[in-house]
Design a protein around this motif. Structure first.
Motif, PDB file in Angstrom:
ATOM      1  N   MET A   2     -24.730  19.446  63.820  1.00 30.32           N
ATOM      2  CA  MET A   2     -23.620  18.816  64.524  1.00 30.32           C
ATOM      3  C   MET A   2     -23.203  19.644  65.736  1.00 30.32           C
ATOM      4  O   MET A   2     -23.305  20.880  65.739  1.00 30.32           O
ATOM      5  CB  MET A   2     -22.415  18.671  63.589  1.00 30.32           C
ATOM      6  CG  MET A   2     -22.607  17.700  62.458  1.00 30.32           C
ATOM      7  SD  MET A   2     -21.107  17.510  61.447  1.00 30.32           S
ATOM      8  CE  MET A   2     -21.169  19.005  60.440  1.00 30.32           C
ATOM      9  N   ASP A 130     -28.316  16.314  61.177  1.00 29.14           N
ATOM     10  CA  ASP A 130     -26.959  16.595  61.645  1.00 29.14           C
ATOM     11  C   ASP A 130     -25.962  15.824  60.784  1.00 29.14           C
ATOM     12  O   ASP A 130     -26.120  14.631  60.564  1.00 29.14           O
ATOM     13  CB  ASP A 130     -26.801  16.221  63.121  1.00 29.14           C
ATOM     14  CG  ASP A 130     -27.052  14.748  63.385  1.00 29.14           C
ATOM     15  OD1 ASP A 130     -28.165  14.272  63.085  1.00 29.14           O
ATOM     16  OD2 ASP A 130     -26.128  14.059  63.869  1.00 29.14           O
ATOM     17  N   GLY A 131     -24.982  16.526  60.285  1.00 24.13           N
ATOM     18  CA  GLY A 131     -24.000  15.897  59.412  1.00 24.13           C
ATOM     19  C   GLY A 131     -24.377  15.938  57.942  1.00 24.13           C
ATOM     20  O   GLY A 131     -23.661  15.378  57.103  1.00 24.13           O
ATOM     21  N   TYR A 168     -17.347  13.269  60.346  1.00 24.41           N
ATOM     22  CA  TYR A 168     -18.717  12.907  60.746  1.00 24.41           C
ATOM     23  C   TYR A 168     -19.674  13.010  59.562  1.00 24.41           C
ATOM     24  O   TYR A 168     -20.503  12.114  59.338  1.00 24.41           O
ATOM     25  CB  TYR A 168     -19.175  13.807  61.886  1.00 24.41           C
ATOM     26  CG  TYR A 168     -20.536  13.447  62.431  1.00 24.41           C
ATOM     27  CD1 TYR A 168     -20.687  12.389  63.322  1.00 24.41           C
ATOM     28  CD2 TYR A 168     -21.664  14.160  62.049  1.00 24.41           C
ATOM     29  CE1 TYR A 168     -21.937  12.056  63.819  1.00 24.41           C
ATOM     30  CE2 TYR A 168     -22.923  13.833  62.545  1.00 24.41           C
ATOM     31  CZ  TYR A 168     -23.047  12.783  63.436  1.00 24.41           C
ATOM     32  OH  TYR A 168     -24.287  12.451  63.928  1.00 24.41           O
ATOM     33  N   ALA A 169     -19.583  14.085  58.797  1.00 26.13           N
ATOM     34  CA  ALA A 169     -20.467  14.251  57.643  1.00 26.13           C
ATOM     35  C   ALA A 169     -20.250  13.140  56.616  1.00 26.13           C
ATOM     36  O   ALA A 169     -21.204  12.674  55.986  1.00 26.13           O
ATOM     37  CB  ALA A 169     -20.246  15.620  57.001  1.00 26.13           C
ATOM     38  N   ARG A 172     -21.897   9.902  58.303  1.00 25.65           N
ATOM     39  CA  ARG A 172     -23.154  10.049  59.058  1.00 25.65           C
ATOM     40  C   ARG A 172     -24.210   9.030  58.671  1.00 25.65           C
ATOM     41  O   ARG A 172     -24.861   8.426  59.532  1.00 25.65           O
ATOM     42  CB  ARG A 172     -23.712  11.474  58.869  1.00 25.65           C
ATOM     43  CG  ARG A 172     -25.093  11.688  59.511  1.00 25.65           C
ATOM     44  CD  ARG A 172     -25.024  11.506  61.012  1.00 25.65           C
ATOM     45  NE  ARG A 172     -26.299  11.727  61.646  1.00 25.65           N
ATOM     46  CZ  ARG A 172     -27.159  10.762  61.977  1.00 25.65           C
ATOM     47  NH1 ARG A 172     -26.879   9.498  61.700  1.00 25.65           N
ATOM     48  NH2 ARG A 172     -28.289  11.063  62.585  1.00 25.65           N
ATOM     49  N   LYS A 173     -24.441   8.808  57.395  1.00 26.02           N
ATOM     50  CA  LYS A 173     -25.516   7.920  56.987  1.00 26.02           C
ATOM     51  C   LYS A 173     -25.212   6.445  57.248  1.00 26.02           C
ATOM     52  O   LYS A 173     -26.116   5.615  57.203  1.00 26.02           O
ATOM     53  CB  LYS A 173     -25.866   8.144  55.515  1.00 26.02           C
ATOM     54  CG  LYS A 173     -26.662   9.424  55.295  1.00 26.02           C
ATOM     55  CD  LYS A 173     -27.360   9.411  53.954  1.00 26.02           C
ATOM     56  CE  LYS A 173     -28.337  10.552  53.849  1.00 26.02           C
ATOM     57  NZ  LYS A 173     -29.088  10.542  52.575  1.00 26.02           N
TER      58      LYS A 173
END
Length: 201
Positions: A2, A130-131, A168-169, A172-173
């Motif tokens: 990230m 990322d995330g 964001y985490a 994210r998906k």
């Protein structure tokens, strides 16, 4: 990784300056934070290629650090930490996932472009994407001590980075599934900035 993780790494690289030369702490921290973020300014223009220079940033950082050591001024220290953080950012991107829209699938062999060698470096996927939970955990491990040590605008920056990282985490998906929906409602000039589901970079 990230963008927020890169900013936290830049701050962590600059924090030792506070112990050695507290009067140069602000330019060091500013340089580290901006340098950590800078390569990702190419997010929508050939990401990890346009402003990612894993060899050249490192080559520039070495003499800049030497100059800052023998002639420490706000400008030389800020420049040195900017280049160091940018170099570390570009190297770190190779430790993560590739450039595909869903990097957790591991289908891309492109992590970061090496202009010196004229080829893409392959992703090592130590941090899968990322995330990813491990990306957030790494940022948290950096951010909590930084938040304790720093003050003023920099501890606020750390807190904001951790908050953004957490959100964001968490989502994210789900983000790739939103791209077609956003494309339908986005003004035409913005459509070229949205990820293409069919694009393999």
């Amino acid at each position: 990784m990230m963008l927020t993780t890169h900013v936290l790494v830049g701050l962590a690289l600059a924090t030792p300056v506070l112990a050695v030369a507290p009067e140069l702490g602000v330019p060091a921290l500013a340089g580290g934070a901006i340098g950590g973020a800078f390569p990702d300014a190419d997010m929508y223009t050939a990401h990890r290629r346009t402003l990612h220079f894993p060899v050249y940033f490192a080559a520039l950082a070495v003499p800049a650090l030497g100059l800052a050591a023998v002639a420490p001024t706000p400008a030389t220290v800020a420049l040195a930490l900017f280049l160091l953080a940018a170099a570390v950012h570009c190297r770190m991107d190779a430790f993560g996932g590739g450039l595909e829209l869903r990097p957790w699938k591991g289908t891309s062999d492109r992590a970061v472009y090496d202009h010196y060698r004229g080829r893409w470096r392959s992703p090592r996927r130590w941090i899968r994407y990322d995330g990813a939970p491990e990306d957030f955990a790494f940022g948290l491990a950096l951010g909590v001590p930084l938040w304790v040590v720093l003050d003023g605008p920099f501890d606020l920056l750390v807190a904001a980075a951790l908050a953004v990282s957490a959100v964001y985490a968490a989502v994210r998906k789900r983000l790739p599934d939103l791209a077609p929906v956003v494309a339908e409602v986005a003004p035409e000039p913005l459509e070229s900035y949205l990820p293409d589901e069919s694009e393999e970079r």
